[in-house]
Motif scaffolding. Structure first.
Motif, PDB file in Angstrom:
ATOM      1  N   VAL A   1     -11.596  58.485  34.442  1.00 20.67           N
ATOM      2  CA  VAL A   1     -11.663  59.896  34.049  1.00 20.67           C
ATOM      3  C   VAL A   1     -13.080  60.424  34.255  1.00 20.67           C
ATOM      4  O   VAL A   1     -13.285  61.515  34.812  1.00 20.67           O
ATOM      5  CB  VAL A   1     -11.228  60.064  32.576  1.00 20.67           C
ATOM      6  N   SER A   2     -14.067  59.634  33.834  1.00 19.70           N
ATOM      7  CA  SER A   2     -15.463  60.043  33.977  1.00 19.70           C
ATOM      8  C   SER A   2     -15.843  60.239  35.450  1.00 19.70           C
ATOM      9  O   SER A   2     -16.502  61.220  35.813  1.00 19.70           O
ATOM     10  CB  SER A   2     -16.375  58.997  33.326  1.00 19.70           C
ATOM     11  N   VAL A   3     -15.422  59.300  36.294  1.00 19.93           N
ATOM     12  CA  VAL A   3     -15.756  59.387  37.724  1.00 19.93           C
ATOM     13  C   VAL A   3     -15.108  60.620  38.355  1.00 19.93           C
ATOM     14  O   VAL A   3     -15.766  61.396  39.069  1.00 19.93           O
ATOM     15  CB  VAL A   3     -15.311  58.107  38.466  1.00 19.93           C
ATOM     16  N   ARG A   4     -13.818  60.819  38.093  1.00 21.03           N
ATOM     17  CA  ARG A   4     -13.108  61.970  38.677  1.00 21.03           C
ATOM     18  C   ARG A   4     -13.724  63.284  38.217  1.00 21.03           C
ATOM     19  O   ARG A   4     -13.911  64.214  39.003  1.00 21.03           O
ATOM     20  CB  ARG A   4     -11.633  61.931  38.277  1.00 21.03           C
ATOM     21  N   ILE A   5     -14.062  63.350  36.931  1.00 21.74           N
ATOM     22  CA  ILE A   5     -14.648  64.582  36.399  1.00 21.74           C
ATOM     23  C   ILE A   5     -16.007  64.844  37.033  1.00 21.74           C
ATOM     24  O   ILE A   5     -16.330  65.987  37.395  1.00 21.74           O
ATOM     25  CB  ILE A   5     -14.748  64.501  34.864  1.00 21.74           C
ATOM     26  N   SER A   6     -16.822  63.788  37.212  1.00 23.10           N
ATOM     27  CA  SER A   6     -18.142  63.984  37.816  1.00 23.10           C
ATOM     28  C   SER A   6     -18.013  64.418  39.274  1.00 23.10           C
ATOM     29  O   SER A   6     -18.809  65.235  39.762  1.00 23.10           O
ATOM     30  CB  SER A   6     -18.979  62.713  37.703  1.00 23.10           C
TER      31      SER A   6
ATOM     32  N   ASN B   1     -15.700  59.734  27.607  1.00 20.12           N
ATOM     33  CA  ASN B   1     -15.872  59.617  29.054  1.00 20.12           C
ATOM     34  C   ASN B   1     -15.809  60.971  29.746  1.00 20.12           C
ATOM     35  O   ASN B   1     -16.479  61.188  30.758  1.00 20.12           O
ATOM     36  CB  ASN B   1     -14.827  58.670  29.633  1.00 20.12           C
ATOM     37  N   SER B   2     -15.031  61.884  29.207  1.00 19.66           N
ATOM     38  CA  SER B   2     -14.984  63.235  29.764  1.00 19.66           C
ATOM     39  C   SER B   2     -16.334  63.926  29.610  1.00 19.66           C
ATOM     40  O   SER B   2     -16.821  64.589  30.532  1.00 19.66           O
ATOM     41  CB  SER B   2     -13.890  64.052  29.073  1.00 19.66           C
TER      42      SER B   2
END
Length: 441
Positions: free
Chosen positions: A292-297, A373-374
């Motif tokens: 989730v963190s990677v996709r959001i970044s 993570n978001s």
């Protein structure tokens, strides 16, 4: 549109989850092998592992400062800058390794002053020292892992983790029980095996990064880029709040282990078993949270706030499904779990009685993992320190002491505090993320 998001998030997250499962299996194997070798060693491992879990998760949190930076640069196709940022991240992790090792050395020198049973100290000391030697390798591995995850190359860290953990389990069996002509080292053998596997995992990343074509474009940025104040400051500005947030969360479990130690060796052994069980859930949820963190970044780098919010919501939907899938079998097996790890009937009975409070905090754990993570994905991390302090130090730990000792509920009371801390943290993270993305970040 939503289906493509689910597919993309699962494609990115499942390799991380599988890698995390490898870590879980290792924790299970450690606990099983040590528990069947000696209940005293299991109790000693519980205390030492909880201390090192705090150091490792704190350090991992610091490394997570690299993820939103790499993810955003990768989303903008700035490949050379990614390599340079990795170089600065490894330098920052090396400085942190020196600091953490100093703190852990001070703890080592004061092991006999922490109120733990006297019979555990001779087992704790050598095990503690071997894990201390391996600690810098954990930080260097984290730097490479966050880099590869940030560029969406999550399968690399999965294979390295799985391979390293398989070697660790084999080494455990040989050194704990003295197989293949090796001496029977018990708990110390488990520590040596862990140290060797951590060193080999860093070597594997070094070989892949510097010796293959896979990372050639990033390697050029790494080689030409310099360690500079701008990158170093940015990574520290992001890394320390994340480290503090994750450290405080882990501290609520590690400090609770100290309180459990006041109750006795049997309680401490049962606590170690339940921590091993809880890591099944935590690491699986966290693998998806990392995705989730990677996709959001990545979306943040493209200034696509609609998909930033959509990714966070879809991530939580997936984690909720994972919560259901893990909680049901754990509840059904509640009367058998303890017996898998130890032949001590008293310890096995204690495990069964803390399953209910453990299951109660799964929703809160999933909520806080997803939205922590978001927030990392949008690089909004400072207030998480305050939220964590409130959730874990103002709510969870005092309630653990109140339930466990004032109300005299024992180890069940200490576990009953965790649902309150984790759920309150999750609610605060969620509200902050909604506020920030509502404003357009």
């Amino acid at each position: 549109m939503s289906q493509s998001h689910y597919r993309a998030l699962l494609s990115l997250g499942l390799p991380i989850v599988i890698g995390q499962i490898g870590v879980i299996v290792l924790g299970f194997a450690d606990t099983l092998m040590i528990g069947h070798h000696s209940t005293t060693e299991l109790a000693a491992a519980s205390f030492v592992n909880n201390m090192f879990n705090l150091a490792i998760i704190f350090s991992t949190g610091f490394a997570y400062g690299l993820t939103p930076v790499v993810g955003s640069l990768f989303g903008q196709h700035k490949v050379s800058e990614v390599g340079r940022t990795l170089k600065n991240s490894l330098a920052a992790n090396t400085v942190l390794a020196a600091i953490v090792c100093l703190v852990m050395t001070i703890l080592y020198l004061n092991l006999d002053r922490m109120g733990q049973p006297d019979e555990l100290i001779p087992h704790m000391r050598p095990y503690f020292m071997v894990l201390l030697v391996s600690l810098p390798f954990v930080l260097w591995f984290n730097g490479f892992k966050q880099f590869s995850d940030g560029i969406t190359d999550t399968k690399v860290s999965m294979w390295i983790l799985l391979s390293g953990n398989i070697l660790n389990i084999i080494g455990n069996y040989i050194l704990i029980y003295g197989k293949l002509g090796m001496p029977e080292l018990g708990l110390l053998g488990a520590g040596i095996s862990t140290m060797v596997s951590r060193i080999l995992m860093v070597i594997a990343y070094l070989v892949l990064f510097f010796g293959t074509r896979r990372y050639q474009s990033f390697r050029e940025g790494f080689r030409l880029g310099k360690i500079n104040r701008t990158d170093f400051s940015l990574l520290n500005r992001l890394g320390w709040p994340i480290a503090a947030q994750m450290g405080m969360e882990t501290a609520s479990f590690s400090l609770s282990a100290i309180m459990v130690g006041w109750l006795g060796s049997a309680e401490l052994a049962s606590y170690q078993i339940m921590i091993a069980v809880s890591q099944i859930c935590f690491m699986m949820y966290y693998g998806m949270g990392a995705a989730v963190s990677v996709r959001i970044s990545n979306f943040l780098g493209q200034r696509d706030i609609v998909n930033v919010r959509r990714t966070a919501n879809i991530g939580f939907h997936i984690i909720l499904i994972m919560i259901i899938c893990t909680s049901i079998p754990i509840y059904l097996l509640r009367n058998h779990l303890g017996g898998w790890f130890t032949d001590d009937a008293t310890v096995a009975a204690m495990v069964a009685q803390v399953i209910i409070p453990f299951l109660l905090y799964q929703f809160g754990d999933g909520l806080q993992i997803n939205f922590a993570n978001s927030l990392r994905g949008i690089a909004d991390v400072r207030l998480m320190m305050l939220f964590s302090f409130i959730a874990y130090f103002i709510i969870s730990l005092p309630l653990g002491y109140l339930f466990g000792f004032v109300f005299d509920w024992g180890i069940t009371g200490i576990w009953m505090a965790f649902p309150f801390g984790l759920t309150s943290a999750g609610i605060m993270y969620y509200l902050r993320f909604r506020y920030k993305t509502g404003k357009g970040v």
